[in-house]
Write a protein that holds these residues in place. Structure first.
Motif, PDB file in Angstrom:
ATOM      1  N   LYS A   1      -7.555  -8.543  -1.072  1.00 21.71           N
ATOM      2  CA  LYS A   1      -8.426  -9.365  -1.910  1.00 21.71           C
ATOM      3  C   LYS A   1      -9.798  -9.644  -1.312  1.00 21.71           C
ATOM      4  CE  LYS A   1      -4.303 -11.918  -3.395  1.00 21.71           C
ATOM      5  NZ  LYS A   1      -3.669 -13.260  -3.447  1.00 21.71           N
ATOM      6  N   ASN A   2      -9.997  -9.387  -0.036  1.00 25.25           N
ATOM      7  CA  ASN A   2     -11.238  -9.751   0.635  1.00 25.25           C
ATOM      8  C   ASN A   2     -11.428  -8.841   1.834  1.00 25.25           C
ATOM      9  OD1 ASN A   2      -9.552 -11.037   2.772  1.00 25.25           O
ATOM     10  ND2 ASN A   2      -9.107 -12.452   1.109  1.00 25.25           N
TER      11      ASN A   2
ATOM     12  N   ASP B   1     -10.875 -11.982  -9.156  1.00 19.45           N
ATOM     13  CA  ASP B   1     -11.230 -11.135  -8.017  1.00 19.45           C
ATOM     14  C   ASP B   1     -12.489 -11.626  -7.321  1.00 19.45           C
ATOM     15  OD1 ASP B   1      -9.258  -9.067  -8.799  1.00 19.45           O
ATOM     16  OD2 ASP B   1     -10.649  -8.693 -10.446  1.00 19.45           O
TER      17      ASP B   1
ATOM     18  N   GLN C   1     -13.929 -15.024  -1.936  1.00 21.42           N
ATOM     19  CA  GLN C   1     -14.804 -14.879  -3.093  1.00 21.42           C
ATOM     20  C   GLN C   1     -15.899 -15.942  -3.015  1.00 21.42           C
ATOM     21  OE1 GLN C   1     -11.881 -15.612  -6.047  1.00 21.42           O
ATOM     22  NE2 GLN C   1     -10.540 -14.047  -5.232  1.00 21.42           N
TER      23      GLN C   1
ATOM     24  N   TRP D   1      -8.637  -6.268   3.208  1.00 21.28           N
ATOM     25  CA  TRP D   1      -8.810  -4.839   3.015  1.00 21.28           C
ATOM     26  C   TRP D   1      -8.728  -4.094   4.344  1.00 21.28           C
ATOM     27  CZ3 TRP D   1      -9.477  -1.559  -1.155  1.00 21.28           C
ATOM     28  CH2 TRP D   1      -9.469  -2.184  -2.415  1.00 21.28           C
TER      29      TRP D   1
ATOM     30  N   ASN E   1      -5.547 -14.963   3.914  1.00 18.79           N
ATOM     31  CA  ASN E   1      -4.656 -13.828   3.681  1.00 18.79           C
ATOM     32  C   ASN E   1      -3.259 -14.126   4.204  1.00 18.79           C
ATOM     33  OD1 ASN E   1      -6.549 -11.808   2.577  1.00 18.79           O
ATOM     34  ND2 ASN E   1      -7.539 -11.998   4.565  1.00 18.79           N
TER      35      ASN E   1
ATOM     36  N   VAL F   1     -10.399  -1.037  -7.754  1.00 18.77           N
ATOM     37  CA  VAL F   1     -11.168  -2.274  -7.633  1.00 18.77           C
ATOM     38  C   VAL F   1     -11.616  -2.745  -9.012  1.00 18.77           C
ATOM     39  CG1 VAL F   1     -13.264  -3.330  -6.711  1.00 18.77           C
ATOM     40  CG2 VAL F   1     -11.963  -1.745  -5.304  1.00 18.77           C
TER      41      VAL F   1
ATOM     42  N   ASN G   1      -7.221  -4.413  -5.547  1.00 21.14           N
ATOM     43  CA  ASN G   1      -7.474  -5.854  -5.462  1.00 21.14           C
ATOM     44  C   ASN G   1      -6.711  -6.568  -6.579  1.00 21.14           C
ATOM     45  OD1 ASN G   1      -9.156  -5.247  -7.660  1.00 21.14           O
ATOM     46  ND2 ASN G   1     -10.915  -6.373  -6.869  1.00 21.14           N
ATOM     47  N   TYR G   2      -6.884  -7.886  -6.686  1.00 25.20           N
ATOM     48  CA  TYR G   2      -5.923  -8.723  -7.414  1.00 25.20           C
ATOM     49  C   TYR G   2      -5.639  -8.275  -8.841  1.00 25.20           C
ATOM     50  CZ  TYR G   2      -3.630 -12.750  -9.444  1.00 25.20           C
ATOM     51  OH  TYR G   2      -2.740 -13.554 -10.110  1.00 25.20           O
TER      52      TYR G   2
END
Length: 411
Positions: free
Chosen positions: A303-304, A332, A137, A308, A62, A326, A396-397
């Motif tokens: 993203k994770n 993602d 991910q 978050w 991040n 989301v 998210n992304y």
């Protein structure tokens, strides 16, 4: 471009043509397709473009884009800096960024953590910034301890590079611990779930205040060279200066500290570098506030689980609404089990809306967290469903990307 081979020049001409065609066809800037074509024609083009540059590589789970922008600003007093404008942090994006800045001798390049070892081999960086390392991910990145071992081995091939490492992150500290040229920064770590055991011995990590140590190896928190104290950034030789940032959150203060440390390692003045980090206000649409009808919506990206958790800490509790969007597309990670690792809180007095393509999955998670919410899959409509006033939007992304696209189309 004098050091570029004949094949390399052909690759760059083909890349420029492909980028031009992509722009004419209305398919974006075309930098990615250009980079891909250049690498296909000449796989050594990244190495050629990196020659005679003093390059800082920035990686971590991040904060890469933010820290890269801050590092670029902090290096600015030394001259022009080559960098990515769009955060494209894999090989094609890196080639595109370097090819667009011929003759520029400084570079600040964001790198996906999986790509760092071979990008280091190609660019022989002057410095590498290691921000943090946590689960991302799993269907793309894999287990985090495997990534730690790969990054540690990759850096061993570059003993002359200065490694700017976050001593508060156990996994980052393990990557840099044996390197002969490390600048340690106490940048903070709000997420320790992925480092409860020592990456070197497998035994537990014990925390004692801000310090940590392994119970199974000679491995402990290094003494920082740079640290944050109140509103100030402190560093070597008694350096101390106020750190005034335009960006919110404690994580961004840590990002700024590492950006300053990297710039100073390359010769920048510490005070000028510190001041420069405060000029960064927006990163590819993140943190900006947009008007949507009767709402002022601030856009945040995560993203994770670690990202978050940090983003949730930035939510203004007096907001009229909170939209959480989301998606579960390939960029993602299609496995959304990470939602259950995020500590969703009950937002007293804030209307929470579950949104995005996977709004139903999110709604289930919010229900189990005891968060009252509504479900509106379209993020723009979700914003409109909130009471008038300030609305926080956390996405998210691909949800973030698509929301920005839809907002631009309505402008």
């Amino acid at each position: 471009m004098a050091d570029i081979s004949v094949r390399g020049r052909l690759a760059l001409r083909a890349a420029a043509a492909a980028s031009w065609a992509s722009q004419k066809a209305g398919r974006g800037k075309g930098s990615m397709i250009g980079g891909l074509i250049a690498l296909k024609i000449d796989p050594t083009i990244m190495t050629q473009l990196g020659r005679d540059r003093r390059t800082v590589l920035i990686t971590g789970t991040n904060g890469k884009s933010t820290t890269t922008r801050m590092t670029t600003a902090a290096l600015g007093s030394l001259g022009q800096v080559a960098t990515q404008a769009d955060g494209a942090n894999m090989d094609a994006g890196i080639v595109a960024a370097l090819s667009q800045h011929p003759g520029v001798r400084l570079a600040a390049i964001e790198v996906d953590e999986l790509h760092l070892p071979h990008v280091c081999d190609a660019l022989d960086p002057a410095a590498v910034v290691l921000l943090n390392l946590s689960r991302d991910q799993l269907d793309r990145v894999g287990e985090i301890n495997m990534i730690e071992r790969k990054l540690r081995a990759g850096l061993q091939r570059h003993p002359d590079a200065v490694v700017i490492a976050n001593c508060d992150d156990v996994l980052v500290a393990s990557i840099a611990y044996d390197h002969p040229n490390v600048v340690w920064v106490a940048a903070g770590s709000g997420w320790a779930v992925d480092a409860t055991s020592c990456p070197r011995s497998g035994e537990p990590i014990v925390w004692e205040g801000e310090n940590w140590r392994s119970t199974g190896a000679d491995f402990h928190r290094p003494q920082p060279d740079w640290w944050l104290e109140g509103e100030d950034l402190c560093g070597p030789e008694g350096f101390r200066a106020p750190l005034h940032l335009a960006l919110p959150g404690r994580a961004n203060r840590g990002n700024a500290a590492q950006a300053v440390a990297a710039a100073v390692a390359l010769g920048a003045d510490a005070t000028k570098a510190t001041d420069a980090t405060g000029t960064v206000r927006e990163i590819a649409g993140r943190y900006r506030t947009v008007t949507v009808g009767e709402h002022d919506a601030r856009l945040l990206l995560a993203k994770n689980p670690a990202g978050w958790q940090e983003a949730l800490s930035m939510i203004e509790p007096s907001s009229a609404g909170l939209v959480i969007a989301v998606n579960g597309q390939v960029p993602d990670g299609e496995d959304l089990s990470w939602l259950w690792d995020v500590r969703f809180e009950h937002f007293e007095g804030v209307q929470v809306v579950a949104s995005g393509e996977r709004a139903t999955d999110l709604a289930v998670r919010l229900t189990y967290a005891g968060v009252e919410h509504t479900l509106v899959p379209d993020p723009v409509r979700a914003i409109a469903s909130c009471p008038a006033g300030h609305v926080e939007v956390l996405a998210n992304y691909t949800a973030f990307r698509d929301l920005n696209r839809d907002l631009e189309a309505r402008a």
